[in-house]
Structure formats: structure tokens, C-alpha cells
Design an enzyme around this catalytic site. Structure first.
Site, PDB file in Angstrom:
ATOM      1  N   ASP A 121       0.855  -1.190   0.000  1.00  0.00           N
ATOM      2  CA  ASP A 121       0.000   0.000   0.000  1.00  0.00           C
ATOM      3  C   ASP A 121       0.885   1.231   0.000  1.00  0.00           C
ATOM      4  OD1 ASP A 121      -2.350   1.449   0.029  1.00  0.00           O
ATOM      5  OD2 ASP A 121      -2.491   1.460   2.212  1.00  0.00           O
ATOM      6  N   GLU A 205      -2.669  -1.869  -4.502  1.00  0.00           N
ATOM      7  CA  GLU A 205      -3.941  -1.184  -4.652  1.00  0.00           C
ATOM      8  C   GLU A 205      -3.952  -0.411  -5.964  1.00  0.00           C
ATOM      9  OE1 GLU A 205      -6.473   2.311  -2.452  1.00  0.00           O
ATOM     10  OE2 GLU A 205      -4.594   1.624  -1.629  1.00  0.00           O
ATOM     11  N   ASP A 286      -1.553   1.518   8.220  1.00  0.00           N
ATOM     12  CA  ASP A 286      -1.072   1.224   6.870  1.00  0.00           C
ATOM     13  C   ASP A 286      -0.770  -0.254   6.664  1.00  0.00           C
ATOM     14  OD1 ASP A 286      -1.105   4.028   6.193  1.00  0.00           O
ATOM     15  OD2 ASP A 286       0.549   4.171   7.607  1.00  0.00           O
TER      16      ASP A 286
END
Ligand SMILES: [Zn+2]
Length: 327
Positions: A121, A205, A286
Site C-alpha cells: 500500500d 492497490e 497502513d
């Protein structure tokens, strides 16, 4: 004009312009996904210039590159071409350097299988956060170079238009731009290689789909770094026989507990750590998001295999080597 420039280069420029207009119209009408695309702009004399040539427009004469309507050009090769190139882009950067970038097919060289998989991410302050809990930032010297570039840009804006000082300042900005760009790309290649080597599958992502592009990235300088890194990973995954997939998610990954799957509601960006109300697991915001991306990627992959359909194959390794010429 005609007769001075290779005809293929003109054709390619027309195609580029057509694509730019199509993207712009598509973006206006809402038919195109992702970030909004602006009106195409004219090329600028002091910025990067390039021509793209297909088969008829160039040839390799030993170590030299023949460009139609130009001549044989001496090239300093950064590495050997893996196959006969299908096209070449000759680029003049703003700092006055010339490059030739070839598109050539390269055979895949699969690595031995690995049992590990990873989700990544975009980190808030760093470049990426992995589902293993690793935070990878930008190297210190890249940040130092970015600061030097910002300083040079401020200096440029103070110079009087048309002055010799301005020309000098612009050149300095262009040189620093190149250094930042090269440093960032080098770093991206290193991270991408490590992730692809250590993991059988890498999931990231898809920021274009998530629509968070603007809100999340506005405060971060890493958006250019992120998409470049993801492209590097995709390229290397294809090269080394690994799986790479972008996760177009519908659930906000930072709101779902990666341990029990409960959606815990939105959290302000300032909240770095939270405990799940359902199972009590304490999450780093995160790392939790990266874990959810990994889970979503695994699920997609399994569904694809279960239905007898292989995951979307990544485009065969079209390598773009950058070869600098001394022209
Ligand atoms: Zn939970």
C-alpha cells in the site's frame, strides 16, 4: 518542413495527438476511468522533446543508430538489446542530453517458485508499506536532491525573463530534474526486484480505481514514485514469472480489520493506530491496509483459478532500455 523530418515521426506525432484528444474527450464525457485528463498542450521548446520511429525510420548499423533524415549516430549503449527492437524514441531532455529508448521483446526468465505473497500500500510519509509490516521510504539522498531541485526552481522563478541568468538557472533546474528522476527510478527498480524475487505474488492497490488518488496523494510527493514503482513491479513480475495484480477495491481497506473482517468505520488520517472493536487486534493503519490488499489479491487469484480461468496475464516483457548517445 516536409522532407526535413522522417515521415514516420510525423505519423507517430499525429497518433499521439489523436490519443491525447481521445483521452481528453473521454475524460470530459466520463467514459474514461481514472484521473481527469486535461486538454492536450503544445510541445514546448525548452522542455523534453522526442520523436518516435518505427521500423522504417531507423536501423542499427553495428554500434551506430541510423535515424531517417538525420544520419548514423554514435550511441553509448547502457546494455545490449535483448532482441531486434520494433521502435525507438529519440529524446532530447531539457538539460540538453540525448537518449535513445528502444522497445524490444525479451524472453521471460522465470525464477524458482516462492511460497510467499505480499500486499503493498502507499504509505503516508513513506513510499510503500507491505503486509509484512515493512515500511520502505525514499532514500535520504533522493530527498536531498528534491530539496536542491526545489531551491533551484525558486531561484529560476526570480530571474528576469529573457536574461542570461534565467537561461543558466533553467539549465540548472533541468540537470537537477534529471538527477532526481534517475535516482528515483533506480530506487524503484531495486525495491521492485526485491519484492518480485522474494514473493510469488505481489498485490497493489489500484489507486486509479479507488478514486482516492487526489485526496490521498495531494499531500504526498510520492504519487509519481508510487506509479513508477508499480510499473517496475509489473515489468519484473512478467520477466521473472511472478503474479502481479492491481486490486480495484470497493471497500476502504483502512476501515476493515484484517484479522476478523469487521468494518470499523472511517478514521481520520491522523489516526495511525487503532484497536478493532470486535476482536481487539491492534493495527497499524497502513500495515492493516496492506494486509487487506493481500487478502483481496489472494481471493481474486483463487476465484480466477477456481473458475478455470487464469489470472489476467501481464503483457509480455516489453523492455524499454534507455541508451544514451553522445550526439
Ligand atoms: Zn477485528
Amino acid at each position: 518542413m516536409a522532407g526535413e523530418v522522417a515521415s514516420v515521426a510525423l505519423v507517430q506525432a499525429c497518433q499521439d495527438a489523436r490519443r491525447a484528444y481521445r483521452n481528453w474527450f473521454g475524460s470530459l464525457s466520463g467514459g474514461r476511468k481514472g484521473r481527469r485528463v486535461g486538454h492536450p498542450v503544445f510541445r514546448r521548446r525548452h522542455q523534453r522533446q522526442s520523436i518516435r520511429l518505427t521500423r522504417n525510420g531507423f536501423a542499427l548499423h553495428g554500434q551506430r543508430l541510423y535515424v531517417a533524415k538525420v544520419r548514423d549516430i554514435r550511441v553509448e549503449w547502457s546494455r545490449a538489446l535483448p532482441s531486434v527492437p520494433s521502435s525507438v524514441t529519440v529524446i532530447k531532455e531539457a538539460d540538453g542530453r540525448y537518449y535513445a529508448s528502444f522497445v524490444a521483446e525479451r524472453a521471460a526468465t522465470p525464477l524458482p517458485a516462492s511460497g510467499r505473497e505480499v500486499g503493498i500500500d502507499l504509505g503516508p510519509a513513506s513510499l510503500i508499506v507491505t503486509s509484512d509490516g515493512e515500511v520502505i521510504g525514499n532514500p535520504r539522498f533522493l530527498r536531498a536532491r528534491e530539496r536542491a531541485l526545489a531551491r533551484a526552481q525558486r531561484a529560476l522563478s526570480r530571474k528576469e525573463k529573457g536574461s542570461a541568468n534565467r537561461v543558466r538557472a533553467r539549465h540548472r533546474v533541468a540537470v537537477l530534474h534529471r538527477k532526481v528522476r534517475e535516482t528515483r527510478l533506480d530506487h524503484a527498480h531495486k525495491i521492485a526486484l526485491r519484492l518480485v524475487r522474494d514473493n510469488q505474488a505481489v498485490y497493489a492497490e489500484d489507486l486509479a480505481v479507488s478514486g482516492l488518488m487526489r485526496t490521498r496523494l495531494a499531500r504526498s510527493v510520492s504519487d509519481a514514485g508510487w506509479s513508477q514503482l508499480v510499473r517496475c513491479i509489473e515489468e519484473k513480475a512478467a520477466q521473472y514469472g511472478r503474479t502481479f495484480a492491481r486490486i480495484g477495491r470497493f471497500e476502504p481497506t483502512s476501515q476493515v480489520c484484517s484479522a476478523c473482517g469487521v468494518k470499523d468505520g472511517p478514521k481520520p488520517l491522523g489516526v495511525r493506530e487503532w484497536a478493532c472493536a470486535a476482536c481487539g487486534t491492534v493495527h497499524d493503519r497502513d500495515v492493516n491496509a496492506a494486509k487487506n490488499i493481500l487478502a483481496a489479491g489472494r481471493a481474486d487469484n483463487k476465484n480466477a483459478c477456481g473458475a478455470g480461468v487464469r489470472p489476467r496475464p501481464v503483457a509480455a516483457g516489453a523492455e524499454t532500455g534507455t541508451h544514451q548517445s553522445a550526439a
